[in-house]
Write a protein that holds these residues in place. Structure first.
Motif, short mmCIF file in Angstrom:
data_model
loop_
_atom_site.label_atom_id
_atom_site.label_comp_id
_atom_site.label_asym_id
_atom_site.label_seq_id
_atom_site.Cartn_x
_atom_site.Cartn_y
_atom_site.Cartn_z
N HIS A 257 -41.28 4.46 13.78
CA HIS A 257 -39.91 4.73 14.23
C HIS A 257 -39.73 4.45 15.72
CE1 HIS A 257 -38.85 5.96 10.26
NE2 HIS A 257 -40.02 6.58 10.22
N CYS A 267 -32.16 2.81 9.74
CA CYS A 267 -33.47 3.27 9.26
C CYS A 267 -33.31 4.60 8.53
CB CYS A 267 -34.40 3.43 10.46
SG CYS A 267 -36.06 3.99 10.02
N CYS A 269 -34.66 7.23 9.19
CA CYS A 269 -34.66 8.34 10.16
C CYS A 269 -33.29 8.52 10.79
CB CYS A 269 -35.71 8.11 11.23
SG CYS A 269 -35.29 6.82 12.41
N ARG A 271 -31.76 6.30 12.78
CA ARG A 271 -31.59 5.43 13.94
C ARG A 271 -31.60 3.97 13.46
NH1 ARG A 271 -36.19 6.36 16.25
NH2 ARG A 271 -35.70 5.85 18.39
N CYS A 274 -35.76 0.39 13.78
CA CYS A 274 -37.15 0.87 13.89
C CYS A 274 -38.11 -0.19 13.33
CB CYS A 274 -37.33 2.14 13.07
SG CYS A 274 -36.39 3.54 13.66
ZN LIG Z 1 -36.68 5.02 11.99
#
Ligand SMILES: [Zn+2]
Length: 384
Positions: A257, A267, A269, A271, A274
């Protein structure tokens, strides 16, 4: 398994050795010395008491005392007389009984299926099982793991010394999962819950870290190395100077990440851009879909270059000797790996990267199962 010198062998005692020397209490010293002896027998094979004393720098009396204890525990056995040593009393070899006990391990890195095994102390699988996860998460998934582990323990053919589990997420030294979003686990004391329920010591660690331990102990990995795991996600585990690296928040190795493409793909996550969004196995397959061989190689080389750019500062900061790629060889072991190696060489001082090997991991899909056994060996016997 790589052979080690006696100095190397003592370095391979993760954690417990360092702590034992910091606090010189008799109990700690005894546990530390016991681990030194087991570590030597585990890596070097049958050894006489006199040679054990030389290799561990312990006195012969201490070694004999420890061996008596280990004989009583059934962890070592006498294996007859050592031949060809010239004059003097013939020495009796002592060996570790690596098939007299077993370890149960579970690999939770795949979000559709959990895989498990019963292993000997040297990592050979005696029993293998797998179980579909069927979108289970949270407490439901914990119950499923417990039932799965129980079945594995019941199928062991020797006494089980512990259970090791490799799971995704940020997991601390006590086996508490701080965060594993796609399993819906937050602040979950998974190791202590399962230890209570199963009545056996359970170790839990991040799957990529576990993969690094597996490659280190059973795959011939070097003393300073990074293992990059490529599957549905991207993770990494670190061993530096023979010790696993945890970091301030137990999240060392979370390279998946790190942002590598500005305003890139969204992504998991939350964000964008990544490393995982370009290097995960699904992302690589999407990238080369429908391309001819040359175009696919070029596309994979492009990702290899991004990986090399990401790895160069890590390799330089830690002076790593090896980077291992663990994942689908058809995607990783070609233009991607070549481009990553070339890029690292271009971007680092020769003094740092001259001997660097960027190679495929050796343990294939069993790497997390083998590494989870190393968790148990380390916790129960001080062997790594
Ligand atoms: Zn990520």
């Amino acid at each position: 398994m790589s052979s080690t010198t006696s100095a190397g062998a003592s370095r391979r005692t993760l954690g417990s050795g360092l702590r034992a020397t910091a606090k010189v209490l008799p109990e700690h010293t005894r546990a530390h010395n016991r681990a030194l002896v087991l570590q030597h027998l585990f890596h070097e094979g049958p050894t006489s008491r006199a040679d054990l004393a030389r290799a561990t720098s312990l006195t012969r009396v201490t070694v004999s005392d420890l061996i008596n204890g280990l004989l009583a525990e059934g962890l070592v056995e006498e294996l007859g007389v050592q031949r060809g040593r010239g004059v003097g009393k013939p020495a009796i070899l002592v060996g570790m009984r690596t098939d007299a006990y077993q370890i149960v391990t579970v690999d939770l890195s795949d979000d559709t299926v959990m895989r498990g095994a019963v292993l000997t102390l040297t990592g050979e699988a005696v029993v293998r099982r797998s179980l579909s996860v069927h979108d289970r998460s949270g407490d439901e998934l914990v119950s499923l793991i417990e039932r799965f582990a129980r079945r594995l323990i019941a199928s062991a053919t020797q006494p089980v010394i512990g259970v090791g589990i490799g799971a995704p997420g940020v997991i601390d030294e006590s086996g508490r999962v701080h965060e594993a979003p796609n399993r819906k686990w937050t602040d979950l004391p998974l190791a202590s819950l399962l230890t209570d329920h199963l009545g056996l010591p359970v170790q839990v660690a991040n799957d990529a870290d576990v993969a690094a331990l597996g490659e280190y102990t059973f795959g011939g990995g070097g003393d300073s190395m990074l293992v990059v795991t490529v599957g549905q996600g991207v993770g990494a585990g670190l061993v530096v100077d023979g010790s696993r690296v945890w970091g301030a928040n137990s999240a060392a190795g979370e390279l998946g990440h790190v942002t590598v493409v500005d305003d890139g793909e969204l992504c998991a996550c939350g964000r964008r851009g990544c490393l995982e969004t370009v290097l995960s196995a699904p992302a690589l397959r999407r990238r080369i879909e429908g391309l001819d061989r040359d175009a696919a190689d070029a596309a994979l080389a492009h990702v290899g270059r991004i990986l090399g750019i990401t790895l160069a500062p890590v390799i330089s900061a830690l002076n790593l000797g090896e980077v291992l790629l663990s994942g689908p060889a058809d995607l990783l072991d070609g233009s991607l790996r070549d481009a990553a190696q070339t890029t690292v060489a271009e971007r680092t001082m020769p003094a740092v990267s001259a001997g660097l090997r960027l190679r495929m991991a050796t343990l294939d899909e069993d790497v997390v199962l083998a590494g989870a056994a190393v968790l148990v060996l380390g916790a129960q016997l001080g062997v790594s």
